[in-house]
Design a protein around this motif. Structure first.
Motif, PDB file in Angstrom:
ATOM      1  N   MET A 438     132.687  58.886 133.937  1.00  0.00           N
ATOM      2  CA  MET A 438     132.095  59.811 134.640  1.00  0.00           C
ATOM      3  C   MET A 438     130.755  59.049 135.446  1.00  0.00           C
ATOM      4  SD  MET A 438     129.809  63.100 133.127  1.00  0.00           S
ATOM      5  CE  MET A 438     128.894  62.036 132.284  1.00  0.00           C
ATOM      6  N   ASN A 439     130.400  59.504 136.533  1.00  0.00           N
ATOM      7  CA  ASN A 439     129.355  58.965 137.487  1.00  0.00           C
ATOM      8  C   ASN A 439     128.430  60.101 137.797  1.00  0.00           C
ATOM      9  OD1 ASN A 439     130.729  55.945 138.361  1.00  0.00           O
ATOM     10  ND2 ASN A 439     132.170  57.594 138.569  1.00  0.00           N
ATOM     11  N   LEU A 440     127.258  59.588 137.778  1.00  0.00           N
ATOM     12  CA  LEU A 440     126.022  60.814 137.775  1.00  0.00           C
ATOM     13  C   LEU A 440     125.156  60.188 138.898  1.00  0.00           C
ATOM     14  CD1 LEU A 440     125.579  63.336 135.918  1.00  0.00           C
ATOM     15  CD2 LEU A 440     123.769  61.725 134.955  1.00  0.00           C
ATOM     16  N   VAL A 441     124.626  61.321 139.691  1.00  0.00           N
ATOM     17  CA  VAL A 441     123.973  60.789 140.907  1.00  0.00           C
ATOM     18  C   VAL A 441     122.578  62.134 140.603  1.00  0.00           C
ATOM     19  CG1 VAL A 441     123.620  60.930 143.247  1.00  0.00           C
ATOM     20  CG2 VAL A 441     125.744  60.204 142.316  1.00  0.00           C
ATOM     21  N   ILE A 442     121.450  61.438 140.582  1.00  0.00           N
ATOM     22  CA  ILE A 442     120.212  62.148 140.430  1.00  0.00           C
ATOM     23  C   ILE A 442     119.379  62.053 141.798  1.00  0.00           C
ATOM     24  CG2 ILE A 442     118.309  62.681 138.964  1.00  0.00           C
ATOM     25  CD1 ILE A 442     119.875  61.687 136.714  1.00  0.00           C
ATOM     26  N   VAL A 443     119.099  62.938 142.381  1.00  0.00           N
ATOM     27  CA  VAL A 443     118.198  62.736 143.491  1.00  0.00           C
ATOM     28  C   VAL A 443     116.947  63.753 143.411  1.00  0.00           C
ATOM     29  CG1 VAL A 443     120.055  62.025 145.074  1.00  0.00           C
ATOM     30  CG2 VAL A 443     119.623  64.457 144.786  1.00  0.00           C
ATOM     31  N   GLU A 444     115.910  63.530 143.855  1.00  0.00           N
ATOM     32  CA  GLU A 444     114.507  64.167 144.073  1.00  0.00           C
ATOM     33  C   GLU A 444     113.830  63.826 145.452  1.00  0.00           C
ATOM     34  OE1 GLU A 444     112.580  63.314 140.800  1.00  0.00           O
ATOM     35  OE2 GLU A 444     112.119  61.336 141.266  1.00  0.00           O
ATOM     36  N   GLY A 445     113.400  65.078 145.965  1.00  0.00           N
ATOM     37  CA  GLY A 445     112.738  64.889 147.247  1.00  0.00           C
ATOM     38  C   GLY A 445     112.144  66.260 147.660  1.00  0.00           C
ATOM     39  N   GLY A 446     111.941  66.322 149.007  1.00  0.00           N
ATOM     40  CA  GLY A 446     111.934  67.647 149.693  1.00  0.00           C
ATOM     41  C   GLY A 446     112.843  68.373 149.801  1.00  0.00           C
ATOM     42  N   VAL A 447     112.659  69.979 150.021  1.00  0.00           N
ATOM     43  CA  VAL A 447     113.590  70.666 150.068  1.00  0.00           C
ATOM     44  C   VAL A 447     114.432  70.586 151.324  1.00  0.00           C
ATOM     45  CG1 VAL A 447     111.965  72.190 151.350  1.00  0.00           C
ATOM     46  CG2 VAL A 447     114.135  73.224 150.106  1.00  0.00           C
ATOM     47  N   HIS A 448     113.870  70.058 152.370  1.00  0.00           N
ATOM     48  CA  HIS A 448     114.985  69.895 153.570  1.00  0.00           C
ATOM     49  C   HIS A 448     115.990  68.591 153.356  1.00  0.00           C
ATOM     50  CE1 HIS A 448     116.195  69.591 157.734  1.00  0.00           C
ATOM     51  NE2 HIS A 448     115.651  68.432 157.689  1.00  0.00           N
ATOM     52  N   ALA A 449     115.247  67.652 152.782  1.00  0.00           N
ATOM     53  CA  ALA A 449     116.247  66.337 152.681  1.00  0.00           C
ATOM     54  C   ALA A 449     117.061  66.559 151.436  1.00  0.00           C
ATOM     55  CB  ALA A 449     115.147  65.213 152.359  1.00  0.00           C
ATOM     56  N   VAL A 450     116.736  67.288 150.427  1.00  0.00           N
ATOM     57  CA  VAL A 450     117.848  67.553 149.281  1.00  0.00           C
ATOM     58  C   VAL A 450     118.788  68.679 149.861  1.00  0.00           C
ATOM     59  CG1 VAL A 450     117.672  69.110 147.116  1.00  0.00           C
ATOM     60  CG2 VAL A 450     115.830  67.249 147.561  1.00  0.00           C
ATOM     61  N   GLU A 451     118.563  69.441 150.648  1.00  0.00           N
ATOM     62  CA  GLU A 451     119.505  70.186 151.169  1.00  0.00           C
ATOM     63  C   GLU A 451     120.451  69.455 151.719  1.00  0.00           C
ATOM     64  OE1 GLU A 451     120.456  73.455 150.810  1.00  0.00           O
ATOM     65  OE2 GLU A 451     119.054  73.895 149.265  1.00  0.00           O
ATOM     66  N   LYS A 452     119.988  68.637 152.807  1.00  0.00           N
ATOM     67  CA  LYS A 452     120.876  67.586 153.424  1.00  0.00           C
ATOM     68  C   LYS A 452     121.766  66.873 152.845  1.00  0.00           C
ATOM     69  CE  LYS A 452     120.027  66.032 157.495  1.00  0.00           C
ATOM     70  NZ  LYS A 452     119.465  65.487 158.724  1.00  0.00           N
ATOM     71  N   PHE A 453     121.219  66.284 151.488  1.00  0.00           N
ATOM     72  CA  PHE A 453     121.941  65.595 150.616  1.00  0.00           C
ATOM     73  C   PHE A 453     123.072  66.358 149.968  1.00  0.00           C
ATOM     74  CE2 PHE A 453     122.806  63.004 147.010  1.00  0.00           C
ATOM     75  CZ  PHE A 453     122.907  61.581 147.528  1.00  0.00           C
TER      76      PHE A 453
END
Length: 548
Positions: A438-453
């Protein structure tokens, strides 16, 4: 006299038939002596003026006439008039006031004297009332008779004794309204103090002397030429050597010492200017950082075109006004291929080739200027990146959001490159954990950037794709374990038909858990939990495992 119109109906000769004669002639009523009534009234008024006197009624005969030998007084005449009225009432068949307890009957109306009672004609027909005097309304005559006829008094006019005490009015205040017969209170004597008028006289004399002194001074000023209306009265005074607000900063009473730092007290300890001025830092409210900027309402294509037309029309109107005023030179005519012959005129007919070349050069010049203006408006690469970074920073200040994605396998290098490159472009912080199962991707940032990711991970990337690596990719992945390569041990492509990406967690966090974007390869679950425990996110691995 013309004959009267017959009465309508059954009365008289309306139907051509006469009324039968009466069996017996009716008795004529007695005539009223109105002269006697008037004399009696005058006597009553005279008696009333002289005073109340005892009134005695004179004996009356059967026919109502008064029988007396002595001259009649006013009271006797009044009694005789009453008796005559009673006799008249008796002849008509009505009971009189003397025989019954009913009130006396009114006398006949005043117009009776001018009107004769009905009587029989010679031919047996009754005569109608014939008026011999002035005509007026019957009601008016009755009113006059009522007002002129005295009312009989059965009792004397002695004032009635007051049997009851008058009621006291609770709202009457005798103090508020002075009595009619109240006596006037005499005012006390007021004596002037000694010297009162002497002081007033001395003040008047002093004021007179002051006015005299003012007149003398004004006269002397006019003689010296210092009058307000003269030129000297409008002269401006010279400024002082040192202004009052600078006296505390200079040792000498002049600005000549400003070039000498020793004589200027600005930065020294003895200066009145100190650096102890506190300017508090303005801090924004925490809730204001989470506010989302409201974008302006989007216009439709027609609305945008209309707005552009209105703006261009206003600019053109202003430009034309400046040309009319001579502020700007008039622009040259815009020659195109369609209006070339009409604009150029005789020149186009004389040399059409030269005119066509001129028009083509103008068209090319306008196109080049348009392209150049567009290029000038474009931002450079550095400016564009700076603007993007500024927007991303503003987006992150509004609030941090976190997303956790679980992918079955990341053996295809293109998938790893898309995740890493987009995470850095969007200025996200987080980590990518590679694991055999299993591979896990954790991202954090602004609402606009997180929505695009999020759109990238769930929609754009096709996780079922797999392809052979290039020579450069094989060299880079030579040291990677077998589960990280797109080929199996026999050199065949791995089957990624069941590969997918799942969103495990999404929410808002208080602060950053990662300082930058990174990736880590973990062979076991313990290594993955240890890598996440450094950022206090080891529970996310258990959550991803439970979501299978």
């Amino acid at each position: 006299m013309p004959e009267k119109r017959p009465y309508p109906g059954d009365y008289g000769d309306a139907n051509g038939s006469k009324r039968p004669k009466p069996s017996a002639p009716a008795a004529a009523p007695p005539k009223v002596d109105f002269l006697a009534i008037a004399k009696a009234k005058a006597a009553a008024i005279a008696a009333k003026i002289q005073g109340d006197k005892p009134r005695t009624e004179a004996p009356t005969s059967a026919n109502g006439s008064t029988q007396s030998t002595a001259p009649l007084s006013a009271a006797e005449k009044l009694a005789a008039m009453k008796a005559r009225i009673a006799a008249m009432a008796g002849t008509t068949g009505t009971p009189t006031s003397a025989s019954t307890n009913t009130p006396p009957v009114r006398p006949p109306p005043s117009h009776a004297s001018s009107m004769s009672l009905p009587s029989n004609r010679d031919d047996g027909k009754p005569k109608r009332y014939e008026t011999n005097g002035p005509r007026f309304a019957t009601t008016l005559g009755n009113r006059r008779v009522d007002s002129e006829t005295p009312v009989p008094e059965s009792r004397s006019r002695a004032p009635a004794a007051q049997t009851e005490e008058p009621l006291e009015n609770p709202y009457y205040d005798p103090k508020a309204v002075p009595a009619r017969g109240a006596t006037r209170v005499a005012r006390g004597l007021l004596f002037n103090q000694r010297g009162k008028y002497l002081d007033q006289a001395s003040k008047l004399r002093a004021q007179g002397r002051l006015e005299q002194i003012k007149s003398v001074l004004a006269k002397q000023a006019r003689q010296a030429g210092l009058d307000e209306n003269s030129e000297r009265g409008f002269l401006v005074q010279m400024p002082p050597e040192v202004e009052w607000w600078d006296e505390g900063l200079l040792d000498e009473p002049s600005y000549d010492c400003m070039n000498d730092p020793a004589k200027v007290k600005i930065n020294g300890d003895n200066s009145i200017i100190t650096p102890y001025v506190q300017h508090p830092v303005l801090l924004k409210a925490p809730q204001d950082q989470l506010l989302i900027e409201v974008k302006p309402m989007y216009l439709t294509t027609k609305e945008q075109a209309k707005l552009r037309r209105m703006r261009r029309a206003a600019d053109l109107k202003e430009h034309q006004a400046k040309i009319r005023l001579g502020l700007e030179p008039p622009p040259p005519p815009k020659v195109k291929r369609g209006n070339m012959m009409r604009v150029m005129g005789e020149q186009a007919i004389a040399d059409p080739t030269a005119v066509e070349m001129l028009v083509e050069s103008q068209i090319a010049e306008r196109h080049d200027s348009h392209v150049k203006a567009n290029e000038d408006r474009k931002l450079s690469k550095e400016a564009r990146l700076a603007k993007l970074a500024e927007n991303q920073e503003k987006d992150a200040k509004k609030g941090l959001h976190m997303c956790v994605f679980k992918i079955n396998t990341l053996a295809f290098g293109k998938h790893r490159y898309q995740i890493d490159h987009n995470g850095k472009q969007l200025a996200l912080t987080g980590i990518t954990l590679f694991h055999p199962k299993m591979n896990l991707v954790i991202v954090e940032g602004g609402v606009h950037a997180v929505e695009k990711f999020k759109k990238l991970m769930l929609n754009r990337i096709k996780w079922t794709d797999n392809d052979r690596p290039t020579d450069i990719q094989e060299e880079k992945s030579a040291s990677d374990p077998q589960w990280m390569k797109p080929l199996d041990g026999s050199g065949n492509l791995k089957d990624h038909s069941s590969n997918k990406c799942t969103l495990v967690f999404e929410g808002e966090v208080k602060q950053h858990a990662f300082r930058k974007w990174a990736s880590k390869m973990c062979e076991t679950d313990g290594e993955a939990k240890e890598a996440l425990s450094r950022n206090k996110l080891d529970s996310l691995w258990a959550l991803a495992k439970a979501s299978e």
